[in-house]
Write an enzyme that holds these catalytic residues in place. Structure first.
Site, mmCIF file in Angstrom:
data_model
loop_
_atom_site.group_PDB
_atom_site.id
_atom_site.type_symbol
_atom_site.label_atom_id
_atom_site.label_comp_id
_atom_site.label_asym_id
_atom_site.label_seq_id
_atom_site.Cartn_x
_atom_site.Cartn_y
_atom_site.Cartn_z
ATOM 1 N N ASP A 171 13.909 64.560 24.111
ATOM 2 C CA ASP A 171 13.358 63.464 23.333
ATOM 3 C C ASP A 171 13.148 63.931 21.900
ATOM 4 O O ASP A 171 12.598 65.006 21.682
ATOM 5 C CB ASP A 171 12.001 63.055 23.920
ATOM 6 C CG ASP A 171 12.008 61.648 24.435
ATOM 7 O OD1 ASP A 171 12.029 60.736 23.587
ATOM 8 O OD2 ASP A 171 11.998 61.460 25.660
ATOM 9 N N ASP B 295 13.228 58.530 19.960
ATOM 10 C CA ASP B 295 12.073 57.666 20.231
ATOM 11 C C ASP B 295 11.878 56.632 19.114
ATOM 12 O O ASP B 295 11.932 56.980 17.926
ATOM 13 C CB ASP B 295 10.835 58.580 20.316
ATOM 14 C CG ASP B 295 9.614 57.887 20.858
ATOM 15 O OD1 ASP B 295 9.649 57.481 22.029
ATOM 16 O OD2 ASP B 295 8.622 57.767 20.110
ATOM 17 N N ASP C 21 8.230 54.011 30.740
ATOM 18 C CA ASP C 21 7.392 52.986 30.104
ATOM 19 C C ASP C 21 7.404 51.669 30.863
ATOM 20 O O ASP C 21 6.718 50.729 30.479
ATOM 21 C CB ASP C 21 7.899 52.687 28.684
ATOM 22 C CG ASP C 21 7.700 53.849 27.738
ATOM 23 O OD1 ASP C 21 6.771 54.643 27.954
ATOM 24 O OD2 ASP C 21 8.491 53.959 26.778
HETATM 25 C C1 NOJ Z 1 8.289 55.234 23.207
HETATM 26 C C2 NOJ Z 1 8.051 56.165 24.357
HETATM 27 O O1 NOJ Z 1 9.003 55.894 25.349
HETATM 28 C C3 NOJ Z 1 6.629 55.935 24.804
HETATM 29 O O2 NOJ Z 1 6.347 56.575 26.027
HETATM 30 C C4 NOJ Z 1 5.708 56.379 23.715
HETATM 31 O O3 NOJ Z 1 4.374 56.072 24.051
HETATM 32 C C5 NOJ Z 1 6.037 55.693 22.382
HETATM 33 N N1 NOJ Z 1 7.435 55.632 22.121
HETATM 34 C C6 NOJ Z 1 5.417 56.436 21.239
HETATM 35 O O4 NOJ Z 1 6.057 57.660 21.069
#
Ligand code: NOJ
Length: 529
Positions: free
Chosen positions: A97, A190, A313
């Site tokens: 990431d 990200d 997520d």
């Molecule tokens: C997207 C990520 O997938 C998520 O888990 C994270 O909280 C936010 N971006 C902030 O980095």
């Protein structure tokens, strides 16, 4: 022929919940190494590793305090190097990431940046007065330290980097080179389409994300991505996927057409928003037609899709877009669709065994910062307690973060897991499914194999055929090879037009009669060679 990003199947590992080897209840890198043979057995090519960098973990690693160090909870740099080496031995590639919209507030840069005269001051976005922007995790996007305010689009512990400052480009390029030199194959970037803030004016008032027009998909972002590609990524053999919020197919194409030299593909959200009203906390009944329409639009209009139904997520697809009563059939139906669609398929850990949402009983069992922030906000605006909890149960990201279910007792850790293990590990687990010929796991393995056998599944065009009574039928055609994919997205029997099913049946998740599809039945036919 050398493989390209079109050939790959990607498996996402969320390290905290994958496998714990030192009994502290937290997954670790050694745990991932111990499961590499399993990952290889799935037939995937690339592992996307969610963050393992040093982090105080307000947002489980998406708040990085040092990009060049490993979080001790997960292990050491030696462990990480061994992971890359062991993966390479098995011909598995690792992407990491790349979180460059923000750092942790505990990053050295931010600590130094708090001093007005520091050379790090402009690494972040400081102002005497906040504007009216609101953050992704609910509430204001500004917090105060001393007399100044800093911008954070996520939690207050995640200050946004200032991409107007050329030093940030230099720092990030160094980070990327550091990992690419270690043998990492690329990055999942990200929230990449919000990194550039073109102005800090007050935004137009909106129900969520006021300020959006000044940071979403700005020209400056394209410039940044071109430079990262041309000055760093192109010097290596790499693969990149961007996480892009609220994008249209046109905006996606502007990021991924090869001549743009930006990203290989992007994750979009449109299909995951089909059961939402305005935002993810307000859910409505899942309507397959809406979903099929969005999927087909993206299939038709986007140069190359990054296909996913789950990640860290989201929520478990069998609990969200199907009926848990038909968990096994629906999990296999979604596997058929995911791997049958045009694009690169992404499978999130546990999806391959049909894991369900978490079985949380009260707020004390959640761990996610977003869940707590939004719960508080919901209280503030007067949403009753019962309803608030129901909202969290449905939409919390913790649903997808419960520990991996390796065997009937869990098998994730000998300690107490950082997040409650689902009770149904007794009946839904890897060990059991490895041994069962007709398990969801073995179905995924077969679908991945088929994708490697039939070129139409990788290179074929997509053609929408029908969605009558929520049965999604589409075709993939490559030269003389045509595959027809049929997915009953309902929990009812459906009459079925047998002309779609001429050809050879290659795989099905159940099969009773030619003209009737059972609930969540999926079939894949081959016409031609
Ligand atoms: C997207 C990520 O997938 C998520 O888990 C994270 O909280 C936010 N971006 C902030 O980095």
């Amino acid at each position: 022929m050398k493989k390209s990003f079109k050939d790959y199947v990607v498996y996402q590992i969320y390290p905290r919940s994958f496998m714990d080897t030192n009994d502290d209840g937290i997954g670790d890198i050694k745990g991932i190494i111990s499961k590499l043979d399993y990952v290889k057995h799935l037939g995937v090519d690339v592992i996307w590793l969610s963050p393992v960098y040093a982090s105080p973990n307000y947002d489980n690693g998406y708040d990085i305090s040092n990009y060049l160090e490993i979080n001790p909870e997960y292990g050491t740099m030696d462990d990480m190097e061994l992971l890359i080496e062991e993966a390479q031995k098995r011909d598995l590639k690792i992407i990491m990431d790349l979180v460059i919209n923000h750092t942790s507030s505990e990053h050295e840069w931010f600590k130094k940046s708090m001093y007005i005269n520091s050379e790090y001051r402009d690494y972040y976005i400081w102002r005497d007065k906040p504007n009216n922007w609101t953050s992704f995790f609910g509430g204001k996007a500004w917090d105060k330290i001393g007399d100044s305010y800093y911008l954070h689009m996520f939690a207050k512990e995640q200050p946004d980097l200032n991409w107007q400052n050329p030093k940030i480009m230099e720092e990030v390029q160094n980070v990327m080179k550091f990992w690419l030199d270690k043998g990492v194959f690329g990055f999942r970037c990200d929230v990449i389409n919000i990194i550039f803030k073109s102005s800090l004016e007050d935004g137009k008032k909106r129900l969520i994300l006021t300020g959006f027009e000044y940071y979403h998909q700005q020209d400056g972002m394209h410039e940044i991505l071109k430079r990262l590609r041309n000055e760093v990524l192109s010097l290596y053999d790499t693969f990149t996927v961007g996480e892009t919020v609220f994008v249209t197919p046109k905006e996606a194409n502007d990021l991924i057409y090869p001549e743009k030299t930006e990203l290989d593909m992007v994750f979009s959200f449109a299909h995951m928003e089909t059961d939402q009203i305005n935002n993810k906390w307000f859910r409505t009944k899942f309507k397959p037609k809406k979903f099929i329409k969005v999927i087909s639009k993206w299939q038709n209009e986007v140069y190359w899709n990054a296909n996913y139904f789950e990640n860290h997520d989201q929520q478990r697809i069998v609990s969200r877009f199907a009926n848990e009563k038909y968990r096994v059939y629906s999990a296999k139906m979604f596997a058929t669709m995911l791997i049958g669609l045009k694009g690169t398929p992404y499978i999130y850990q546990g999806q391959e065994i049909g894991m369900t949402n978490g079985d949380f009983k009260d707020m004390s069992e959640f761990r996610d910062v977003e869940t707590f922030n939004v719960y508080k906000l919901a209280k503030k605006i007067g949403i009753p307690k019962k309803l608030r909890f129901k909202m969290m149960l449905k939409s919390s990201r913790d649903n997808n973060r419960t520990p991996m279910q390796w065997d009937s007792t869990g098998g994730f850790s000998h300690g107490i897991p950082w997040l409650k293990q689902n009770k149904n590990t007794a009946s839904i687990n890897v060990l059991d499914q490895l041994n069962k010929e007709d398990s969801i796991l073995n179905y995924y393995i077969k679908m991945i194999e088929l994708r490697k056998t039939y070129k139409a599944l990788i290179y074929g065009d997509f053609k929408f055929i029908s969605m009558k009574r929520d049965v999604f039928v589409f075709a993939r055609t490559y030269e003389k090879q045509k595959m027809i994919i049929i997915c009953n997205m309902t929990d009812k029997n459906r009459k079925f037009n047998a002309t779609f099913s001429k050809g050879k049946l290659i795989i099905a998740n159940t099969y009773a009669t030619k003209n009737i599809l059972k609930p969540y039945e999926a079939r894949l036919y081959l016409i031609g060679e």
